[in-house]
Design a protein around this motif. Structure first.
Motif, short mmCIF file in Angstrom:
data_model
loop_
_atom_site.label_atom_id
_atom_site.label_comp_id
_atom_site.label_asym_id
_atom_site.label_seq_id
_atom_site.Cartn_x
_atom_site.Cartn_y
_atom_site.Cartn_z
N GLU A 1 0.85 -1.19 0.00
CA GLU A 1 0.00 0.00 0.00
C GLU A 1 0.88 1.24 0.00
N PRO A 2 1.12 1.83 -1.18
CA PRO A 2 2.04 2.96 -1.26
C PRO A 2 1.54 4.20 -0.51
N ASN A 3 0.27 4.29 -0.20
CA ASN A 3 -0.25 5.47 0.48
C ASN A 3 -0.49 5.25 1.97
N LEU A 4 0.10 4.21 2.53
CA LEU A 4 -0.02 3.95 3.96
C LEU A 4 0.65 5.11 4.72
N LEU A 5 -0.10 5.74 5.60
CA LEU A 5 0.41 6.91 6.31
C LEU A 5 0.63 6.59 7.79
N CYS A 6 1.70 5.92 8.08
CA CYS A 6 2.09 5.65 9.47
C CYS A 6 3.30 6.51 9.77
N ASP A 7 3.06 7.57 10.54
CA ASP A 7 4.10 8.57 10.83
C ASP A 7 4.64 9.17 9.55
N ARG A 8 3.71 9.45 8.62
CA ARG A 8 4.06 10.07 7.35
C ARG A 8 3.04 11.13 7.00
N MET A 9 3.45 12.03 6.13
CA MET A 9 2.57 13.08 5.67
C MET A 9 2.59 13.08 4.14
N LYS A 10 1.43 13.33 3.56
CA LYS A 10 1.35 13.34 2.10
C LYS A 10 0.62 14.61 1.65
N PRO A 11 1.28 15.42 0.81
CA PRO A 11 0.58 16.57 0.24
C PRO A 11 -0.34 16.09 -0.89
N MET A 12 -1.49 16.73 -1.00
CA MET A 12 -2.46 16.36 -2.03
C MET A 12 -3.13 17.62 -2.55
N GLU A 13 -3.81 17.47 -3.66
CA GLU A 13 -4.66 18.55 -4.16
C GLU A 13 -6.07 17.98 -4.25
N ILE A 14 -6.99 18.63 -3.59
CA ILE A 14 -8.39 18.19 -3.58
C ILE A 14 -9.24 19.38 -4.01
N GLY A 15 -9.96 19.24 -5.10
CA GLY A 15 -10.81 20.32 -5.59
C GLY A 15 -10.04 21.60 -5.85
N GLY A 16 -8.79 21.47 -6.30
CA GLY A 16 -7.98 22.64 -6.58
C GLY A 16 -7.31 23.25 -5.36
N GLU A 17 -7.52 22.69 -4.19
CA GLU A 17 -6.92 23.20 -2.95
C GLU A 17 -5.80 22.27 -2.48
N ARG A 18 -4.72 22.88 -2.02
CA ARG A 18 -3.62 22.10 -1.44
C ARG A 18 -3.97 21.69 -0.02
N VAL A 19 -3.80 20.43 0.29
CA VAL A 19 -3.99 19.92 1.66
C VAL A 19 -2.85 18.96 1.96
N ARG A 20 -2.66 18.74 3.24
CA ARG A 20 -1.69 17.73 3.69
C ARG A 20 -2.44 16.76 4.58
N ILE A 21 -2.17 15.48 4.40
CA ILE A 21 -2.74 14.44 5.24
C ILE A 21 -1.59 13.84 6.03
N ALA A 22 -1.68 13.91 7.36
CA ALA A 22 -0.63 13.36 8.23
C ALA A 22 -1.23 12.19 9.00
N GLY A 23 -0.66 11.02 8.84
CA GLY A 23 -1.14 9.84 9.55
C GLY A 23 -0.14 9.41 10.61
N LEU A 24 -0.64 9.18 11.82
CA LEU A 24 0.23 8.74 12.92
C LEU A 24 -0.07 7.30 13.30
N PHE A 25 0.98 6.55 13.56
CA PHE A 25 0.82 5.19 14.08
C PHE A 25 0.29 5.28 15.51
N TRP A 26 -0.37 4.25 15.95
CA TRP A 26 -0.97 4.22 17.29
C TRP A 26 0.10 4.34 18.37
#
Length: 173
Positions: free
Chosen positions: A15-40
């Motif tokens: 799963e290349p988009n697994l976010l465990c202690d990682r952050m991924k920049p994305m564009e959603i509806g023309g807006e820049r967002v960042r998704i940060a996922g933390l491991f438990w």
């Protein structure tokens, strides 16, 4: 899960988009967002091999001290940070994320307190969940940061009292 490192290695390879202690920049509806996922994590601060919520936030978003600009420096102002969403299992990670200016944190883990004495809709939530959690279910604010704790649909044992299951759809506008 007996070996979290083995599980993460297995999932990471598939799963290349697994976010465990990682952050991924994305564009959603023309807006820049960042998704940060933390491991438990069970703890707020490092304990044993667990870096705690604070350590995981630092590893994922970078150290706060590294991002500060000295007063009077000639460094041009940094572009405004994009809207950031934190995905966490344990809602107590919200405190460390809010300290870093994360806009929205989505969490679970509490099962809505699972066994509550007060019915849904009461202004004060009293029950077993209060012994374990600062944030049981619903919305919480800290400064400009928002936390939503989902009560989920499952349970630890086959009993939920005054802690209704929920599936939530959020729309960012």
């Amino acid at each position: 899960i007996d070996d979290p490192r083995m599980m993460l290695s297995y999932l990471d390879a598939r799963e290349p988009n697994l976010l465990c202690d990682r952050m991924k920049p994305m564009e959603i509806g023309g807006e820049r967002v960042r998704i940060a996922g933390l491991f438990w994590s069970r703890y707020e601060h490092p304990r044993g091999n667990d870096p705690g919520h604070v350590g995981r936030v630092e590893a994922t978003l970078g150290r706060l001290a590294d991002r500060d600009t000295p007063v009077g420096s000639l460094v041009p102002p940094v572009e405004q940070e994009p809207f950031t969403i934190g995905l966490v299992h344990h809602p107590h990670a919200f405190d460390a994320l809010a300290d870093r200016g994360v806009d929205l944190t989505l969490a679970g883990h509490t099962h809505g307190g699972q066994v509550m004495l007060t019915p849904p809709g009461w202004s004060e939530r009293i029950g077993a969940g209060n012994l374990l959690f600062r944030y049981l279910w619903g919305e919480y604010r800290r400064g400009d940061s928002l936390l939503y704790v989902n009560a989920g649909v499952g349970n630890w044992f086959p009993l939920r009292v005054n802690a209704p299951a929920e599936i939530v759809q959020l729309r960012l506008i």
